[in-house]
Design an enzyme around this catalytic site. Structure first.
Site, PDB file in Angstrom:
ATOM      1  N   ASP A 131       0.817  -1.210   0.000  1.00 62.42           N
ATOM      2  CA  ASP A 131       0.000   0.000   0.000  1.00 62.42           C
ATOM      3  C   ASP A 131       0.853   1.264   0.000  1.00 62.42           C
ATOM      4  O   ASP A 131       0.572   2.229  -0.711  1.00 62.42           O
ATOM      5  CB  ASP A 131      -0.934   0.006   1.227  1.00 62.42           C
ATOM      6  CG  ASP A 131      -2.034  -1.037   1.054  1.00 62.42           C
ATOM      7  OD1 ASP A 131      -2.226  -1.499  -0.103  1.00 62.42           O
ATOM      8  OD2 ASP A 131      -2.663  -1.398   2.056  1.00 62.42           O
ATOM      9  N   CYS A 132       1.912   1.244   0.813  1.00 60.66           N
ATOM     10  CA  CYS A 132       2.739   2.456   0.871  1.00 60.66           C
ATOM     11  C   CYS A 132       3.896   2.431  -0.126  1.00 60.66           C
ATOM     12  O   CYS A 132       4.497   3.468  -0.415  1.00 60.66           O
ATOM     13  CB  CYS A 132       3.226   2.707   2.291  1.00 60.66           C
ATOM     14  SG  CYS A 132       3.870   1.251   3.113  1.00 60.66           S
TER      15      CYS A 132
END
Ligand code: SF4
Ligand code: SF4
Lengths: 387, 136
Positions: free
Chosen positions: A130-131
């Site tokens: 996600d990051c």
């Protein structure tokens, strides 16, 4: 005991331009006429050095974050695999790492290429998070684009090393060079009386925090090197007669020079790196003066048969004999050759001496001394299962 | 009198001429064959040491060249990147001809190309790969 000197006193003398600095070869020569007490009186610092292949070396690199960012889980630099288990864009490239399809080009060459300012291809893969959404990157880096570029070598500057011969009837290729059949040559690798750890055999002044010459700039000893062994047999001059203590070192690669760091490839063995290390030894007292006075007649090492399993020990010789061009092993006269560079080691010892005299360098008291009475484990194999 | 080493490369058709006979008889040159490689029907290479008067050797070399034989001084065929050398000594471990030696004072490498016998062992032995020898 005659008088003793402190690190502070020696550094003050350096600042005032009054310190006497000699190389280990110069002091060994001086010791032919002067006693340890006289040397302790006259000499403040002795410079030692070595320039040889040190396989346990490598570099820490931080690549910087790309946009969008990637959490690198497999990394290659010019095809050479680097360590991927350090956060998103940190890596460690080992000098001996190589692409199995191109055995003559390895981590040491990547380090040298970066040092020379060349572009190096970085390719990395990731699963995407996600990051860190990115899954792949292919780009070029060079010494100016990367953040930290730190030489960190887990094991360098062996205190003594053995001599290699080959008793078999086949030529063999080793990190000690090409060994001809039937003991037709012998190779040796330390700089003898100029070698750093042989001039302070008890490691009284070389410990954690010692400031050293590393690859052309200032570096530091950070830890005992791997395979650090202080319980090897010693001769009457307190010199271990085989490979014993080692040091782990660190320094800023961005300040280093290929004059003192060089990638090499040994035929049918692999990649390694020549590293230039110089260590200043403060003459604190008569005992240190006696240690640095050691000469090639007094430094002995073991002759090992690299051709036979277990590398049996065949004999013991002095560096004086090794440097004469011939040794006798079991009665047989054998031609010798060095495999580390004494000419470069001398250059380093001289350069370090200049740095000291010019006030660019000082001696550092170790913040912690190395352990004593260490021994080594070998890898004992026990039953294990893979599941 | 001089002594000098030459590499000869000859085409297949020149294989059967009595070359050494002419060198010895016509030019009074002493010949020492140090290395020979012949590939039947193709070509061959020789490493010769020629000893004689300077002008005779020059004439002998000219004669060989006229026989369609390439004849070049050995030192022209040895390519050594001296400026890259780190004086490690690895190459001296294998050079039994005594062409590569360490100077015992400076510990720098010395290379006397005229002693080389083209055994080619130094090529893989140098960890920086600084040697190339053009023999074939
Ligand atoms: S080829 Fe290399 S090792 Fe062999 S004789 Fe010539 S210089 Fe020496
Ligand atoms: S092995 Fe290569 S680098 Fe080492 S001394 Fe010989 S030519 Fe120089």
């Amino acid at each position: 005991m005659t008088k003793t000197k402190t690190y502070e006193e020696i550094n003050r003398k350096l600042k005032e331009g009054k310190a006497v600095v000699l190389t280990a070869e110069e002091v060994a020569e001086m010791a032919k006429k002067a006693s340890p007490a006289e040397i302790a009186e006259k000499v403040d610092i002795v410079t030692t050095a070595t320039f040889g292949a040190m396989c346990s070396s490598g570099a820490i690199i931080n690549f910087g974050h790309a946009d969008p960012p990637i959490r690198m889980e497999k990394i290659k630099l010019n095809g050479v695999p680097c360590y991927e288990g350090l956060a998103a864009v940190d890596s460690y490239i080992g000098a001996t790492a190589c692409d199995p399809d191109n055995q003559a080009y390895g981590g040491a060459h990547v380090i040298q290429d970066l040092l020379e300012g060349k572009d190096v291809v970085l390719e990395a893969w990731a699963k995407g998070t996600d990051c860190y959404p990115r899954k792949h990157i292919l780009t070029k880096i060079n010494i100016n684009t990367i953040n930290e570029f730190t030489l960190f070598n887990p094991r360098n500057a062996y205190q003594n090393y053995n001599v290699a011969v080959n008793t078999t009837n086949k030529i063999i290729h080793t990190y000690m060079g090409t060994l001809l059949p039937n003991m037709r040559n012998a190779t040796y690798s330390t700089s003898g009386e100029l070698s750093p750890l042989l001039n302070d055999p008890e490691l009284r002044t070389i410990g954690i925090g010692t400031r050293i010459f590393l690859g052309g700039t200032q570096g530091f000893v950070v830890w005992p090197g791997t395979q650090f062994n202080t319980t090897r047999p010693k001769n009457e001059f307190d010199v271990p007669v085989t490979n014993a203590a080692t040091i782990a070192v660190i320094g800023n690669l961005k300040e280093m020079s290929t004059n003192y760091l060089r990638a090499v490839y040994y035929e049918k063995y692999g990649v390694s790196m020549f590293i230039g290390i110089g260590i200043p030894i403060p003459i604190l007292d008569e005992d240190m003066a006696r240690r640095v006075s050691v000469n090639n007649n007094q430094i002995e090492t073991s002759v090992l048969d690299y051709g036979s399993p277990g590398m049996p020990r065949l004999d013991q010789v002095t560096y004086k004999e090794l440097q004469s061009g011939y040794i006798k092993v079991k009665g047989k006269k054998i031609r010798t050759a060095p495999v580390s560079s004494l000419a470069k080691a001398r250059k380093i010892a001289d350069e370090l001496k200049e740095w000291l005299m010019d006030g660019k360098f000082e001696v550092t008291k170790p913040v912690h001394l190395f352990p004593k009475n260490t021994t080594l484990n070998s890898l004992k194999e026990t039953e294990a299962e893979n599941d | 009198m001089i002594k000098k080493r030459f590499v000869l490369n000859f085409p297949p058709e020149s294989g059967d001429k009595p070359l050494s006979y002419h060198l010895v008889k016509d030019y009074d040159i002493r010949i020492n064959i140090l290395k020979a490689e012949v590939y039947p029907g193709k070509r061959g290479s020789l490493l010769l040491e020629l000893q004689g008067k300077k002008e005779n050797i020059e004439k002998g070399v000219k004669y060989l060249t006229e026989q369609q034989i390439i004849c070049e001084p050995l030192d022209k065929r040895i390519h050594f990147q001296e400026d890259q050398c780190i004086d490690c000594g690895n190459c001296t471990a294998v050079c039994f001809a005594g062409a590569l030696t360490m100077n015992k004072n400076t510990w720098k490498l010395e290379f006397d190309k005229n002693k080389c016998v083209v055994c080619e062992l130094c090529i893989p032995a140098c960890p920086l790969h600084l040697f190339e020898i053009d023999f074939r």
